[in-house]
Design a protein around this motif. Structure first.
Motif, PDB file in Angstrom:
ATOM      1  N   LEU A  29       0.846  -1.194   0.000  1.00  0.00           N
ATOM      2  CA  LEU A  29       0.000   0.000   0.000  1.00  0.00           C
ATOM      3  C   LEU A  29       0.880   1.243   0.000  1.00  0.00           C
ATOM      4  N   ASN A  30       0.587   2.155  -0.925  1.00  0.00           N
ATOM      5  CA  ASN A  30       1.420   3.353  -1.074  1.00  0.00           C
ATOM      6  C   ASN A  30       0.550   4.508  -1.555  1.00  0.00           C
ATOM      7  N   ILE A  31       1.107   5.697  -1.598  1.00  0.00           N
ATOM      8  CA  ILE A  31       0.370   6.882  -2.044  1.00  0.00           C
ATOM      9  C   ILE A  31       0.369   7.009  -3.561  1.00  0.00           C
ATOM     10  N   GLY A  32       1.022   6.112  -4.237  1.00  0.00           N
ATOM     11  CA  GLY A  32       1.045   6.091  -5.693  1.00  0.00           C
ATOM     12  C   GLY A  32       1.681   4.793  -6.165  1.00  0.00           C
ATOM     13  N   THR A  33       1.540   4.500  -7.440  1.00  0.00           N
ATOM     14  CA  THR A  33       2.096   3.252  -7.974  1.00  0.00           C
ATOM     15  C   THR A  33       3.474   3.446  -8.594  1.00  0.00           C
ATOM     16  N   GLU A  34       3.910   4.702  -8.720  1.00  0.00           N
ATOM     17  CA  GLU A  34       5.224   4.953  -9.300  1.00  0.00           C
ATOM     18  C   GLU A  34       6.331   4.411  -8.391  1.00  0.00           C
ATOM     19  N   GLU A  35       7.380   3.912  -9.003  1.00  0.00           N
ATOM     20  CA  GLU A  35       8.479   3.296  -8.269  1.00  0.00           C
ATOM     21  C   GLU A  35       9.168   4.270  -7.326  1.00  0.00           C
ATOM     22  N   THR A  36       9.133   5.565  -7.629  1.00  0.00           N
ATOM     23  CA  THR A  36       9.862   6.555  -6.829  1.00  0.00           C
ATOM     24  C   THR A  36       9.078   7.041  -5.620  1.00  0.00           C
ATOM     25  N   LYS A  37       7.823   6.666  -5.498  1.00  0.00           N
ATOM     26  CA  LYS A  37       6.989   7.181  -4.410  1.00  0.00           C
ATOM     27  C   LYS A  37       7.101   6.299  -3.172  1.00  0.00           C
ATOM     28  N   GLY A  38       6.791   6.919  -2.030  1.00  0.00           N
ATOM     29  CA  GLY A  38       6.744   6.152  -0.798  1.00  0.00           C
ATOM     30  C   GLY A  38       7.913   6.401   0.127  1.00  0.00           C
ATOM     31  N   THR A  39       7.796   5.894   1.333  1.00  0.00           N
ATOM     32  CA  THR A  39       8.808   6.072   2.356  1.00  0.00           C
ATOM     33  C   THR A  39      10.039   5.205   2.082  1.00  0.00           C
ATOM     34  N   ASP A  40      11.100   5.463   2.849  1.00  0.00           N
ATOM     35  CA  ASP A  40      12.301   4.637   2.718  1.00  0.00           C
ATOM     36  C   ASP A  40      11.993   3.175   3.032  1.00  0.00           C
ATOM     37  N   GLN A  41      11.117   2.957   4.007  1.00  0.00           N
ATOM     38  CA  GLN A  41      10.754   1.593   4.383  1.00  0.00           C
ATOM     39  C   GLN A  41      10.089   0.866   3.217  1.00  0.00           C
ATOM     40  N   LEU A  42       9.165   1.555   2.547  1.00  0.00           N
ATOM     41  CA  LEU A  42       8.484   0.953   1.405  1.00  0.00           C
ATOM     42  C   LEU A  42       9.450   0.684   0.260  1.00  0.00           C
ATOM     43  N   GLN A  43      10.345   1.624   0.014  1.00  0.00           N
ATOM     44  CA  GLN A  43      11.310   1.449  -1.066  1.00  0.00           C
ATOM     45  C   GLN A  43      12.228   0.256  -0.806  1.00  0.00           C
TER      46      GLN A  43
END
Length: 364
Positions: free
Chosen positions: A182-196
């Motif tokens: 779950l993220n605020i967008g589907t783009e690879e660059t979006k999201g927190t460090d944890q999500l990345q």
């Protein structure tokens, strides 16, 4: 197949002993192999059993008068784990007197008691709360964490993905469930460090019985585009409450619209089959039974406001997980990935998740 007994916290939930016993009885009518350990006030349980005589031969009563309050802090409830109906139901699993526990009581207290009594599976840092949600597709979607851990690091998210996929394979029969974060967008660059970082680890993992498909936004959870949605407990709980609120809004809006005039009432009669299908699809009782994944034992959380049908579904979830040995599946997947793949690499997301709902004394 003979299943281990299911311990039912008969005192938990908003609707009382009658509903919990009626739910267990309904589950047994559907599946005669179910047997129960009913934990709670014996006179009240016996009175409830009068309406379900077929349950007497399949049940044993463990008398207990003490009950965990709905607003009681988990830290307080833990001190009475050996005297409350919830604590004794969980302890029955620990002692091997039952194969699973089902409770509709305080979520935070149930998580704290379950984690303390059963401990986590080797390789799992924190258990997660997972539930089935309806979708527009042919599949239901499993979502976790729904409130057990308010903050999670990349390691936790990877573990949640493994546990969610194992659960999905049991309830859907899929060999490789589609997993998304779950993220605020589907783009690879979006999201927190944890999500990345979690994304990178899941993309690099090999041998797991899942298909990692990247990110998903909250408005797509119920579209049927994936089988498992993974998030931290804070975001997951908010998303779940928003979904449930939207479902109630839609049903209330339709009810108001259909009663606003004589013409609307006639329209309701014409469209009643469709509206009944919608009501059934959105009824949380039909998807009742959230699971604490990652424990050395099966614990299922029923909605506090669940009907007898909802409680029966929660019991059925517990039985299904016992039949398919969820704990073994998760352990096997962890072994396949290897502990080295889950090790902390440092950075902002390094280390274990900071807080859980149980640690904070806050029910989810």
């Amino acid at each position: 197949m003979t299943l281990p007994r299911i311990a039912v916290d008969a005192m938990g939930g908003d609707e009382g002993v009658q509903t919990m016993i009626s739910g267990a009885a309904l589950a047994r009518r559907r599946h005669e192999k179910f047997k129960f350990l009913l934990v709670g006030d014996e006179p009240r349980i016996k009175a409830a059993l009068d309406a379900h005589p077929q349950m007497r031969g399949a049940s044993e009563i463990l008398h207990c008068e003490d009950v965990v309050g709905g607003d009681e802090k988990p830290t307080q409830a833990l001190r009475r784990a050996k005297t409350t109906s919830m604590g004794l139901a969980v302890n029955a699993v620990k002692q091997g007197h039952a194969g699973a526990a089902v409770s509709a009581g305080n979520t935070g207290a149930l998580m704290a008691m379950s984690k303390l009594a059963l401990r986590t599976i080797k390789g799992i840092d924190r258990p997660a709360l997972a539930a089935l949600l309806p979708t527009l597709g042919d599949n239901d979607v499993i979502m976790l964490d729904l409130g057990a851990n308010t903050e999670c690091d990349a390691r936790n998210l990877v573990q949640f993905a493994i546990m969610g996929a194992a659960y999905s394979r049991i309830v859907t029969g899929l060999e490789a469930p589609r997993v998304r974060l779950l993220n605020i967008g589907t783009e690879e660059t979006k999201g927190t460090d944890q999500l990345q970082e979690a994304t990178q680890r899941l993309r690099e993992a090999t041998g797991l019985a899942m298909r990692f498909d990247g990110f998903i936004e909250a408005d797509k959870i119920n579209r049927g585009e994936c089988d498992v949605v993974v998030s931290d407990g804070f975001s997951g709980n908010i998303a779940l409450k928003a979904i449930e609120g939207a479902a109630r809004f839609v049903t209330d809006l339709l009810r108001n619209a259909f009663t606003s005039s004589v013409r609307s009432k006639i329209g309701f009669l014409v469209s009643r089959p469709a509206t009944e299908l919608l009501r059934h699809h959105l009824d949380p009782n039909n998807h009742n039974g959230a699971v604490f994944l990652g424990l050395n034992g099966v614990v299922v959380k029923s909605h506090g406001s669940a009907t007898a049908a909802g409680v029966a579904n929660a019991v059925a979830v517990a039985a299904r997980l016992l039949e398919d040995d969820l704990t073994h599946r998760i352990s096997a997947d962890l072994a396949e990935l290897g502990e080295s793949k889950l090790s902390t690499t440092g950075g902002k997301s390094g280390g274990r998740s900071k807080r859980s709902a149980a640690d904070e004394g806050q029910p989810a």
